[in-house]
Design an enzyme around this catalytic site. Structure first.
Site, PDB file in Angstrom:
ATOM      1  N   GLU A 121      30.711  40.907  32.452  1.00 19.48           N
ATOM      2  CA  GLU A 121      30.653  40.653  33.899  1.00 19.48           C
ATOM      3  C   GLU A 121      30.792  39.153  34.197  1.00 19.48           C
ATOM      4  O   GLU A 121      31.517  38.768  35.104  1.00 19.48           O
ATOM      5  CB  GLU A 121      29.321  41.186  34.454  1.00 19.48           C
ATOM      6  CG  GLU A 121      29.059  40.926  35.933  1.00 19.48           C
ATOM      7  CD  GLU A 121      29.903  41.768  36.888  1.00 19.48           C
ATOM      8  OE1 GLU A 121      30.695  42.594  36.413  1.00 19.48           O
ATOM      9  OE2 GLU A 121      29.777  41.586  38.107  1.00 19.48           O
ATOM     10  N   ASP A 158      37.174  35.449  46.149  1.00 19.75           N
ATOM     11  CA  ASP A 158      38.346  36.003  45.474  1.00 19.75           C
ATOM     12  C   ASP A 158      39.446  36.584  46.362  1.00 19.75           C
ATOM     13  O   ASP A 158      40.572  36.100  46.429  1.00 19.75           O
ATOM     14  CB  ASP A 158      37.892  37.052  44.442  1.00 19.75           C
ATOM     15  CG  ASP A 158      36.797  38.007  44.940  1.00 19.75           C
ATOM     16  OD1 ASP A 158      36.444  37.945  46.137  1.00 19.75           O
ATOM     17  OD2 ASP A 158      36.299  38.821  44.138  1.00 19.75           O
ATOM     18  N   GLU A 209      39.476  44.578  37.323  1.00 14.43           N
ATOM     19  CA  GLU A 209      40.356  43.406  37.520  1.00 14.43           C
ATOM     20  C   GLU A 209      41.213  43.046  36.315  1.00 14.43           C
ATOM     21  O   GLU A 209      42.349  42.580  36.477  1.00 14.43           O
ATOM     22  CB  GLU A 209      39.522  42.188  37.959  1.00 14.43           C
ATOM     23  CG  GLU A 209      38.915  42.291  39.350  1.00 14.43           C
ATOM     24  CD  GLU A 209      37.662  43.160  39.412  1.00 14.43           C
ATOM     25  OE1 GLU A 209      37.105  43.486  38.320  1.00 14.43           O
ATOM     26  OE2 GLU A 209      37.227  43.525  40.518  1.00 14.43           O
ATOM     27  N   GLU A 221      33.221  46.279  52.674  1.00 13.09           N
ATOM     28  CA  GLU A 221      33.297  47.430  51.768  1.00 13.09           C
ATOM     29  C   GLU A 221      33.856  48.655  52.485  1.00 13.09           C
ATOM     30  O   GLU A 221      34.608  49.444  51.899  1.00 13.09           O
ATOM     31  CB  GLU A 221      31.910  47.753  51.182  1.00 13.09           C
ATOM     32  CG  GLU A 221      31.318  46.658  50.311  1.00 13.09           C
ATOM     33  CD  GLU A 221      31.991  46.530  48.945  1.00 13.09           C
ATOM     34  OE1 GLU A 221      32.909  47.309  48.638  1.00 13.09           O
ATOM     35  OE2 GLU A 221      31.596  45.625  48.185  1.00 13.09           O
TER      36      GLU A 221
END
Ligand code: DMJ
EC number: 3.2.1.-
Length: 511
Positions: A376, A268, A410, A123
């Site tokens: 989600e 991902d 996304e 992050e």
């Protein structure tokens, strides 16, 4: 292959599109917009960004994020001002000199060696390190008119190096696969024995860029050594299909600990960065491209999945030990964008067409809810459809397993790639619809809040949190679709001057 039958519409599209229209058109009635309409939409998105910034600046700055319902603040990203750093590249692209200067003044004061809480290597890399490097690349390059005092820009690189020097002990393991969860005060970690595929494989772009800008190869070497275990997976059983690999890596040995395959959260952005590293530098990262191509081909062959009630839709299944998992996530919807980027850069129509199929599936998850925002998580496993969602499954081809929306980007991100690669107006119409729904349902007096249920009439309750990626991603990808062509925009073909990191920070490609 999809073959165009609407040459008349394509001619019309070519007249209004900033890109050459991709030689196909999936929609019988494309929406045509004038440049005035696009400008007015860009202005509306800019105003939404400023609304969120003003609320954050008034109630939360210099903390990490605004609590947009209570007008409080949080420090979920170590208290270094995550929203400010994440907002920098968007403020630059929107040409807002006031906000850019507020952020630069803040970054100059941050002490990245101090925090009370656990630091995530992933992050911190994708939000803080990339936010600063992108700001540096933009302000030293195509946005250099925004800040006249170049020493204020130089601070971005100095602080990037300071931050990476604090973090780099994470890679000091027997294999070089890093720990993700760090105690930077003690130089310790959380004692994990494995690290995840995405958090290991989403470092190379930022750490290589830092090396290329500073001339110190240390950072590139650390991140690429970690990545080397992902590019050459061991044991062989960890790669059940060519290019598709397991989900967790042993930190001591670099060996994969499983063979669970997906493009979902946790896995991902490993796949995302394989092709983006090639865009960054095709000379150095040919192997990364080869691995992406292998993964993309295997994905089309083995993971493409079509709901029984909507065989026209395509989602990506996961795979483990001979079984497909028929569920997916909002996070996974970056996948269409990845196929479109790879397809256009490599001139592969099969990847572009599959990317558009994935984009269409993710659009269905937005288009089928009461708010016009996607959930989600969702599933199309016909053996466990809840009776309350049978009608949704029949009509939309999926049912909701978590109806939350936490301001994720996304789906809009993949619409953006579809717009840039095809030039078809329908895709930026989808961006506008998604942005409008977010502006409508998530907006509060001081910013934007998540929703508990995208399929409730008013979105359910509000989460009192505004993730920093609202600034970095949702606002940026929305704005870019309606703003002029520029060096930082993704290009059709292989002429990209910038490449977006996974947090939508554009990094200048290697020259
Ligand atoms: C962002 O931090 C990045 O896009 C990351 O790749 C995934 N999670 C969030 C957005 O959903």
């Amino acid at each position: 292959m999809y073959i165009s039958s609407l040459s008349l519409s394509l001619t019309a599209l070519a007249l209004v599109s900033p890109c050459t229209a991709y030689p196909q058109n999936r929609f019988s009635q494309p929406v045509l917009r004038t440049e005035t309409d696009a400008q007015s939409r860009a202005d509306t998105i800019k105003a939404a960004f400023t609304h969120a910034w003003d609320g954050y600046y008034q109630y939360a700055f210099p903390h990490d994020e605004l609590h947009p319902v209570s007008n409080g603040y949080g420090d979920s990203r170590n208290g270094w001002g995550a929203s400010a750093v994440d907002a920098l590249s968007t403020a630059i692209i929107m040409h807002n000199a006031t906000i850019v200067n507020q952020i630069l003044d803040h970054i100059a004061e941050v002490d990245y060696s101090k925090t009370d809480s656990t630091v995530s290597l992933f992050e911190t890399t994708i939000r803080y390190l990339a936010g600063m490097l992108s700001g540096y690349d933009l302000l030293k390059g195509p946005a250099s008119d925004l800040v006249t005092n170049s020493s204020k820009v130089d601070v971005l690189l100095t602080q990037s190096k300071n931050l990476a020097d604090v973090l780099k002990f994470a890679f000091d393991t027997p294999s070089g696969v890093p720990y993700n969860n760090l105690n930077i005060t003690s130089g310790g970690n959380d004692g994990a024995t494995t690290n995840g595929l995405a958090v290991t494989g989403t470092l190379a772009l930022e750490w290589t860029r830092l090396s290329d800008l500073t001339g110190d190869p240390t950072y590139a070497n650390l991140s690429q050594k970690a990545e080397s275990y992902l590019l050459n997976p061991q044991p062989k059983s960890a790669e059940p299909f060519p290019g598709l690999v397991g989900s967790n890596i042993n930190i001591a040995t670099g060996q994969f600990a499983d063979a669970q395959v997906s493009w979902n959260g946790g896995d991902d952005s490993y796949y995302e960065y394989l092709i983006k590293m090639y865009v960054y530098d095709p000379k150095r990262f040919g192997l990364y491209k080869d691995r992406w191509v292998a993964a993309a081909q295997s994905t089309i062959q083995h993971l493409a999945s079509h709901p029984s009630t909507r065989p026209d839709l395509t989602f990506l299944a996961s795979y483990n030990n001979g079984k497909l998992g028929l569920s997916s996530q909002h996070l996974t919807c970056f996948d269409g964008g990845s196929f479109l980027l790879g397809g256009t850069v490599l001139d592969r129509d099969d990847f572009i067409n599959f990317g558009l199929d994935l984009v269409n599936g993710c659009h269905d998850t937005y288009n089928s809810t009461l708010t016009g925002i996607g959930p989600e998580t969702f599933s199309w496993d016909s053996s466990s459809v809840p009776s309350s969602q049978q009608a949704l499954y029949e009509s939309a081809g999926f049912y909701i397993t978590s109806g939350a929306y936490i301001l994720r980007p996304e789906v809009i991100e993949s619409f953006y790639y579809a717009w840039r690669v095809t030039g078809q107006e329908t895709y930026r119409e989808w961006i506008w619809n998604a942005f409008s729904a977010i502006n409508n349902y998530c907006r509060t007096g001081s910013g934007f809040a998540g929703l508990t249920n995208v399929n409730a009439a008013n979105g359910g309750n509000r989460y009192d949190n505004q993730e920093s990626f609202l600034f970095a991603e949702v606002m940026k990808y929305s704005y870019l679709a309606f703003s002029e062509d520029a060096d930082w925009q993704t290009q059709k073909g292989s002429g990209n001057k910038f490449v977006f990191n996974t947090e939508a920070h554009p990094m200048r490609v290697s020259t």
